[in-house]
Design a protein around this motif. Sequence first.
Motif, mmCIF file in Angstrom:
data_model
loop_
_atom_site.group_PDB
_atom_site.id
_atom_site.type_symbol
_atom_site.label_atom_id
_atom_site.label_comp_id
_atom_site.label_asym_id
_atom_site.label_seq_id
_atom_site.Cartn_x
_atom_site.Cartn_y
_atom_site.Cartn_z
ATOM 1 N N ASN B 136 -42.064 38.472 2.910
ATOM 2 C CA ASN B 136 -43.027 38.281 4.009
ATOM 3 C C ASN B 136 -42.812 36.976 4.759
ATOM 4 O O ASN B 136 -43.753 36.224 5.007
ATOM 5 C CB ASN B 136 -44.474 38.255 3.499
ATOM 6 N N ILE B 137 -41.578 36.698 5.107
ATOM 7 C CA ILE B 137 -41.312 35.461 5.850
ATOM 8 C C ILE B 137 -41.361 35.762 7.351
ATOM 9 O O ILE B 137 -40.788 36.745 7.817
ATOM 10 C CB ILE B 137 -39.907 34.897 5.497
ATOM 11 N N THR B 138 -42.084 34.941 8.080
ATOM 12 C CA THR B 138 -42.032 35.067 9.539
ATOM 13 C C THR B 138 -41.628 33.720 10.121
ATOM 14 O O THR B 138 -41.827 32.679 9.505
ATOM 15 C CB THR B 138 -43.384 35.502 10.131
ATOM 16 N N MET B 139 -41.031 33.804 11.319
ATOM 17 C CA MET B 139 -40.461 32.598 11.914
ATOM 18 C C MET B 139 -41.444 31.954 12.875
ATOM 19 O O MET B 139 -42.085 32.617 13.679
ATOM 20 C CB MET B 139 -39.165 32.938 12.657
ATOM 21 N N ASN B 140 -41.521 30.644 12.760
ATOM 22 C CA ASN B 140 -42.324 29.875 13.700
ATOM 23 C C ASN B 140 -41.487 29.569 14.934
ATOM 24 O O ASN B 140 -41.945 29.673 16.066
ATOM 25 C CB ASN B 140 -42.770 28.590 13.006
ATOM 26 N N SER B 141 -40.220 29.206 14.701
ATOM 27 C CA SER B 141 -39.303 28.996 15.826
ATOM 28 C C SER B 141 -37.898 29.328 15.363
ATOM 29 O O SER B 141 -37.613 29.314 14.164
ATOM 30 C CB SER B 141 -39.398 27.550 16.320
ATOM 31 N N GLY B 142 -37.031 29.647 16.293
ATOM 32 C CA GLY B 142 -35.646 29.964 15.974
ATOM 33 C C GLY B 142 -35.524 31.309 15.278
ATOM 34 O O GLY B 142 -36.405 32.164 15.377
ATOM 35 N N THR B 143 -34.380 31.496 14.542
ATOM 36 C CA THR B 143 -34.135 32.773 13.862
ATOM 37 C C THR B 143 -33.868 32.506 12.390
ATOM 38 O O THR B 143 -33.612 31.376 11.981
ATOM 39 C CB THR B 143 -32.894 33.482 14.444
ATOM 40 N N PHE B 144 -33.950 33.618 11.593
ATOM 41 C CA PHE B 144 -33.654 33.499 10.168
ATOM 42 C C PHE B 144 -32.137 33.662 9.979
ATOM 43 O O PHE B 144 -31.388 33.896 10.928
ATOM 44 C CB PHE B 144 -34.437 34.562 9.389
ATOM 45 N N ALA B 157 -29.074 26.448 8.442
ATOM 46 C CA ALA B 157 -30.235 26.398 7.536
ATOM 47 C C ALA B 157 -31.521 26.738 8.277
ATOM 48 O O ALA B 157 -31.678 26.434 9.449
ATOM 49 C CB ALA B 157 -30.360 25.016 6.915
ATOM 50 N N VAL B 158 -32.433 27.414 7.524
ATOM 51 C CA VAL B 158 -33.795 27.650 8.017
ATOM 52 C C VAL B 158 -34.700 26.836 7.093
ATOM 53 O O VAL B 158 -34.529 26.882 5.872
ATOM 54 C CB VAL B 158 -34.151 29.144 7.941
ATOM 55 N N ILE B 159 -35.612 26.065 7.667
ATOM 56 C CA ILE B 159 -36.419 25.203 6.798
ATOM 57 C C ILE B 159 -37.902 25.568 6.876
ATOM 58 O O ILE B 159 -38.381 26.113 7.872
ATOM 59 C CB ILE B 159 -36.209 23.701 7.120
ATOM 60 N N PHE B 186 -25.658 20.838 7.656
ATOM 61 C CA PHE B 186 -26.100 22.173 8.068
ATOM 62 C C PHE B 186 -26.852 22.047 9.377
ATOM 63 O O PHE B 186 -27.613 21.092 9.582
ATOM 64 C CB PHE B 186 -27.066 22.765 7.026
ATOM 65 N N THR B 187 -26.665 23.018 10.268
ATOM 66 C CA THR B 187 -27.409 23.022 11.521
ATOM 67 C C THR B 187 -28.682 23.854 11.314
ATOM 68 O O THR B 187 -28.624 24.960 10.789
ATOM 69 C CB THR B 187 -26.575 23.652 12.645
ATOM 70 N N ILE B 188 -29.826 23.293 11.727
ATOM 71 C CA ILE B 188 -31.089 24.025 11.576
ATOM 72 C C ILE B 188 -31.187 25.089 12.667
ATOM 73 O O ILE B 188 -31.031 24.780 13.855
ATOM 74 C CB ILE B 188 -32.290 23.066 11.645
ATOM 75 N N ILE B 189 -31.405 26.350 12.248
ATOM 76 C CA ILE B 189 -31.514 27.425 13.249
ATOM 77 C C ILE B 189 -32.938 27.987 13.345
ATOM 78 O O ILE B 189 -33.237 28.818 14.193
ATOM 79 C CB ILE B 189 -30.518 28.584 12.964
ATOM 80 N N ILE B 209 -30.445 28.937 3.152
ATOM 81 C CA ILE B 209 -29.084 28.914 3.721
ATOM 82 C C ILE B 209 -28.430 30.245 3.365
ATOM 83 O O ILE B 209 -28.922 30.972 2.497
ATOM 84 C CB ILE B 209 -28.263 27.717 3.158
ATOM 85 N N PRO B 210 -27.316 30.610 4.018
ATOM 86 C CA PRO B 210 -26.684 31.901 3.687
ATOM 87 C C PRO B 210 -26.261 31.921 2.215
ATOM 88 O O PRO B 210 -25.821 30.897 1.676
ATOM 89 C CB PRO B 210 -25.470 31.938 4.612
ATOM 90 N N LEU B 211 -26.403 33.077 1.556
ATOM 91 C CA LEU B 211 -26.109 33.232 0.136
ATOM 92 C C LEU B 211 -24.690 32.774 -0.187
ATOM 93 O O LEU B 211 -24.456 32.045 -1.148
ATOM 94 C CB LEU B 211 -26.302 34.704 -0.251
ATOM 95 N N THR B 212 -23.744 33.205 0.656
ATOM 96 C CA THR B 212 -22.326 32.914 0.397
ATOM 97 C C THR B 212 -22.072 31.419 0.468
ATOM 98 O O THR B 212 -21.365 30.864 -0.371
ATOM 99 C CB THR B 212 -21.462 33.639 1.438
#
Lengths: 232, 407
Positions: B136-144, B157-159, B186-189, B209-212
């Motif tokens: 149940n994650i929703t974004m406040n700004s940017g993308t996941f 990265a998403v923070i 990492f760049t915050i997206i 961050i991405p799993l890989t």
Amino acid sequence: MIDVSHLSKIYKMDAVETVALDNVSFFIKKGEFVAIMGPSGSGKSTLMHIIGALDTPTSGTYILDGQDVSKLSKDQLAEIRNKKIGFVFQAFNLLPRTSALKNVALPMVYAGISKDERMKRAEELLKEVGLGDRLNHTSSQLSGGQMQRVAIARALSMNPAIILADEPTGNISTVQAEEIMKIFQSLQKQGHTIVLITHEPSIAAFSQRTIHIKDGKIDKVEHNGYKKGGGH
Amino acid sequence: MDFAELISSSFEALFLNKVRTALAGLGIVIGIGAVIALVSLGQASQQSVQNQIQGLGANLVTISPGSTQGAGGVQGGFGSATTLTYDDAMSIQAANYPSISSVSPEVSRRSQVTAGKNNTNTQIYGVTPAYTAVHNITMNSGTFITNADVTGNREVAVIGPTVASDLFGDGVDPTGQTIRINKIPFTIIGVTVSKGGSGFGNQDDMVFIPLTTAQKTVFGMTNISDISLSASSANDITQAENDAGYLLLQRHKISDPAQADFSMFSQSDIISTISSVTGTFTSLLAGIAAISLLVGGIGIMNIMLVTVIERTREIGLRKALGAKDSTVVQQFLIEAIILTVGGGIVGMVLGIALSFVIATFINLPFTISVYAIGLAIGVSSGIGIIFGWYPAKKAADLSPIEALRYE
Ligand SMILES: Nc1ncnc2c1ncn2[C@@H]1O[C@H](COP(=O)(O)OP(=O)(O)OP(=O)(O)O)[C@@H](O)[C@H]1O
Ligand SMILES: [Mg+2]
């Protein structure tokens, strides 16, 4: 008007029986002024309560205005107490914490008389018994004699045909007692029937007839011969 | 005597007997107020806990490596087992079970994160896009995190909002800025929406961050920390556990489920455990409330009974002056009703206000228990009316003289 025959009242407490009234019979005409005298504990109040439809006899009959009181329903009795009989209690029995005015107006509440009219009449009556300056005093703010006069004003409030007064002058001065008796006399002149209990022959002398009671029985009946100008 | 007159007489009597009215009213107010406040607070805390659990994800099933049953042998510490792999997760996904709607493989470790001079210690999650659906994650700004980020092994990265404010201050959108995890930039997206919550498992204090990237670049691991599944519905949770469980047993070549090298627990397990705890808590509060209701009720009863002698005489007098039995009883009944309804309303307002103030103060959702209101008002007005009416009825049955002489 008041016709009692063979009236008895027996109080049973555990095994002890007290005979308060023992086979009492008499008749009081409409417009008559009768005094009841007798020693303390002789059954005077008990008799008055029965005549006032406040209590029921153990045996005997009581015919009021041609109606057998024992055959009336509770609501009919309430109606009689409200409209036909004005009762002055020996113990006054005023509502506590309630003004003289409201005490006098209380019977009129149950007769469905409007508030304005009630208050007006209550004020008039209190003035008549000399309490025009004590209208808003509650019973704890009144003297014994003043409470007694409030009780008398209350008994008169529905202008009843019969006024029953249990020692109405017991707590007041001789001068006031004379005034009260004059009120009763004028009521009698207007056609009211009056029965009052007293210990004092001078008060009984205002009546036309004195019934003496002793140990629950009628001892003797005395005709007063309109000594103080009572009657018609 | 008409009805309006009856009501005004009743009010008059209540006013004349101020002390009696105040004491009986107080009993009613306290009884009702306490019940409403306590039960409402109990329900609010129960609801608050449930909301927080639900916030973890809808119909969540978590598969962790390592067995939780001590079936012999030495067990590794929780999270130290390395029996789950990304392929395990993908095979569950590939099986397309109707009971399972999303599969989210996850890697997580605590780590230091820095941005310029600021730094914070937070939970780093290596995830796939499925994470949002499962948790149940929703974004406040940017993308996941996207599939392209995962396959491309990107350093994005998403923070969470707590991390954002710790590193960049309040009210600043950090999208496009750089953070360093294990010294790797990492760049915050994107920034996620706050979920509230606090302390352990605070869902706002996370970095995704991405799993890989997490496996290869940051933590240097091949296994995964856990697999989160989202069951299709609450009724599918058990089926989802069975489907995923048997598939993994097969893949791990284990025939006896008791020997499984992974363990599962579902959100419904947590909810039912915690609900039973908060339910006990609510029952406890309801118990206290019932006692206050009882005390209030006894208070009402006492004050009504203590004044019986005076009131019996009053009834005798009213009857002597010409009141009908029914009129007297009605007046006393109306008095009792005015008293209990008046006290009930005051108590209700007090109880609601009290639960509002306390709920606001200790940060609970504000709920009103209609059931508690009904019960409290029912019980105290019942007591008030019965003990107002019954002695009046008894007194009215006496002759005026008996009632006047009552003691
Ligand atoms: N409720 C009762 N139970 C038992 N005995 C009673 C009751 N009421 C009155 N009595 C008795 O009945 C008798 C008559 O009482 P009553 O009140 O009629 O006297 P009384 O003539 O009015 O006296 P007083 O002049 O003192 O007022 C008394 O002996 C009294 O003790
Ligand atoms: Mg007497």
